[in-house]
Design a protein around this motif. Structure first.
Motif, PDB file in Angstrom:
ATOM      1  N   ALA A 194       5.343  15.578  -4.885  1.00 23.68           N
ATOM      2  CA  ALA A 194       5.756  14.504  -6.008  1.00 23.68           C
ATOM      3  C   ALA A 194       7.126  14.864  -6.515  1.00 23.68           C
ATOM      4  N   PRO A 252      -0.960   9.499  -8.154  1.00 22.05           N
ATOM      5  CA  PRO A 252      -0.658   7.945  -8.428  1.00 22.05           C
ATOM      6  C   PRO A 252       0.617   7.726  -8.078  1.00 22.05           C
ATOM      7  N   THR A 253       1.032   6.490  -8.216  1.00 24.98           N
ATOM      8  CA  THR A 253       2.177   5.727  -8.167  1.00 24.98           C
ATOM      9  C   THR A 253       2.910   5.996  -9.765  1.00 24.98           C
ATOM     10  N   GLN A 254       4.333   5.719  -9.599  1.00 22.94           N
ATOM     11  CA  GLN A 254       4.889   5.690 -11.047  1.00 22.94           C
ATOM     12  C   GLN A 254       4.403   4.324 -11.798  1.00 22.94           C
ATOM     13  N   GLU A 255       4.066   3.332 -11.003  1.00 18.81           N
ATOM     14  CA  GLU A 255       3.644   2.212 -12.012  1.00 18.81           C
ATOM     15  C   GLU A 255       2.229   2.460 -12.594  1.00 18.81           C
ATOM     16  N   SER A 256       1.435   3.094 -11.682  1.00 18.48           N
ATOM     17  CA  SER A 256      -0.011   3.320 -12.189  1.00 18.48           C
ATOM     18  C   SER A 256      -0.069   4.343 -13.151  1.00 18.48           C
ATOM     19  N   HIS A 269       2.457  11.793 -14.563  1.00 15.35           N
ATOM     20  CA  HIS A 269       2.638  12.923 -13.777  1.00 15.35           C
ATOM     21  C   HIS A 269       2.805  14.153 -14.329  1.00 15.35           C
ATOM     22  N   CYS A 297      -7.792   8.644  -6.023  1.00 15.12           N
ATOM     23  CA  CYS A 297      -6.584   7.947  -5.753  1.00 15.12           C
ATOM     24  C   CYS A 297      -5.542   8.307  -5.167  1.00 15.12           C
ATOM     25  N   LEU A 306       8.970  12.141  -8.843  1.00 16.85           N
ATOM     26  CA  LEU A 306       7.706  11.844  -9.624  1.00 16.85           C
ATOM     27  C   LEU A 306       7.682  13.210 -10.701  1.00 16.85           C
ATOM     28  N   ASN A 356       9.726  13.415  -4.331  1.00 18.18           N
ATOM     29  CA  ASN A 356       9.617  11.825  -4.484  1.00 18.18           C
ATOM     30  C   ASN A 356      10.088  11.504  -5.792  1.00 18.18           C
ATOM     31  N   ASP A 379      -5.247   1.656 -10.089  1.00 19.72           N
ATOM     32  CA  ASP A 379      -4.122   0.918 -10.476  1.00 19.72           C
ATOM     33  C   ASP A 379      -3.709   1.035 -11.906  1.00 19.72           C
TER      34      ASP A 379
END
Length: 272
Positions: free
Chosen positions: A192, A157-161, A167, A154, A197, A195, A113
């Motif tokens: 990615a 990863p998401t953009q937030e994490s 990225h 993981c 990223l 999406n 996270d």
């Protein structure tokens, strides 16, 4: 961005009472600050500070060398008591920090996270290794180990994490890895990009690199190599009359503008 340091100035006292055979653990400045912030570190009033050459420093000398403290060795005993501070050469420490392993305990140190700081360090290490002519292969391998641990634990990863550079850091590490690793992770990087990223041009660069790995003509003209005489040459290009159309789809400018940085000309008439 300025970095504010906790500077520990202590009253100089006698060191003769210290057991010279006591086993000490050397920690970094950041680790010392973390212990201090958590109230886990005891700092006696008689902690001695030594110069790079091993000279015992006076309070005045310590004040003059305050900027060197973040690069010192901070030595603590088994009871987490600060016993000794040994100043080190700042330039040598900076280099050592850049090649130091990022994780002490492997994937258990990875918080899915909150990956921003870790990925930012990976990005910085990748770029500094090339800018400062450090141990590039060693750093690339170390970075790849961590990125693979992140992906295994993981996923992407998401953009937030991951944060702003996260990225891009992952892409850079895989781009600088082996041909096998590029092929392995390319589908994930392509997803990615779809999406949002990663930039489409990042995918274009990796595609060209992979085609070159396989001895095939590149699509976007990103791969340029240096000849033995120091001149540059564009790697073989598939359908050169359509390259700019392909580049536009990937968010890239005309090939002749890119090649001008290498003192190369590209005059092939383009077709839609």
């Amino acid at each position: 961005m300025k970095r504010w340091y906790f500077i520990v100035f202590l009253t100089l006292g006698l060191y003769s009472c210290q057991d010279k055979n006591e086993l000490l653990t050397t920690i970094t400045y950041d680790e010392m600050v973390e212990l201090l912030t958590d109230n886990s570190l005891t700092i006696p009033n008689d902690v001695p500070y030594y110069s790079v050459n091993g000279k015992l420093l006076t309070i005045k000398e310590r004040t003059q060398l305050a900027n060197h403290l973040p690069f010192a060795d901070w030595m603590i005993n088994a009871d987490t008591v600060l016993v000794k501070v040994q100043l080190q050469d700042p330039d040598k420490v900076r280099i050592a920090q850049k090649i130091k392993p990022l994780l002490k305990n492997g994937s258990s140190d990875i918080n899915c996270d909150h990956l921003e700081e870790l990925l930012k360090r990976i990005y910085t290490r990748d770029q500094d290794a090339r800018t400062d002519n450090l141990k590039v292969q060693e750093i690339d391998e170390s970075n790849l180990t961590v990125v693979e641990q992140i992906i295994e634990k993981c996923g992407m990863p998401t953009q937030e994490s991951a944060g702003e550079l996260g990225h891009t850091a992952i892409w850079l590490v895989i781009q600088h890895a082996s041909a096998t690793k590029r092929k392995q992770y390319f589908p994930m990087l392509l997803d990615a990009a779809k999406n949002g990223l990663l930039e489409r041009q990042d995918i274009a660069l990796m595609q060209d690199r992979m085609l070159m790995d396989d001895g095939k003509p590149q699509l976007y003209g990103s791969q340029v190599f240096m000849n033995e005489d120091g001149t540059y040459e564009l790697y073989e290009l598939q359908d050169p009359e359509k390259v700019n159309a392909r580049r536009i789809k990937m968010g890239m400018g005309p090939l002749h503008e890119y090649l001008s940085f290498f003192q190369l000309e590209f005059n092939v008439p383009q077709k839609d």
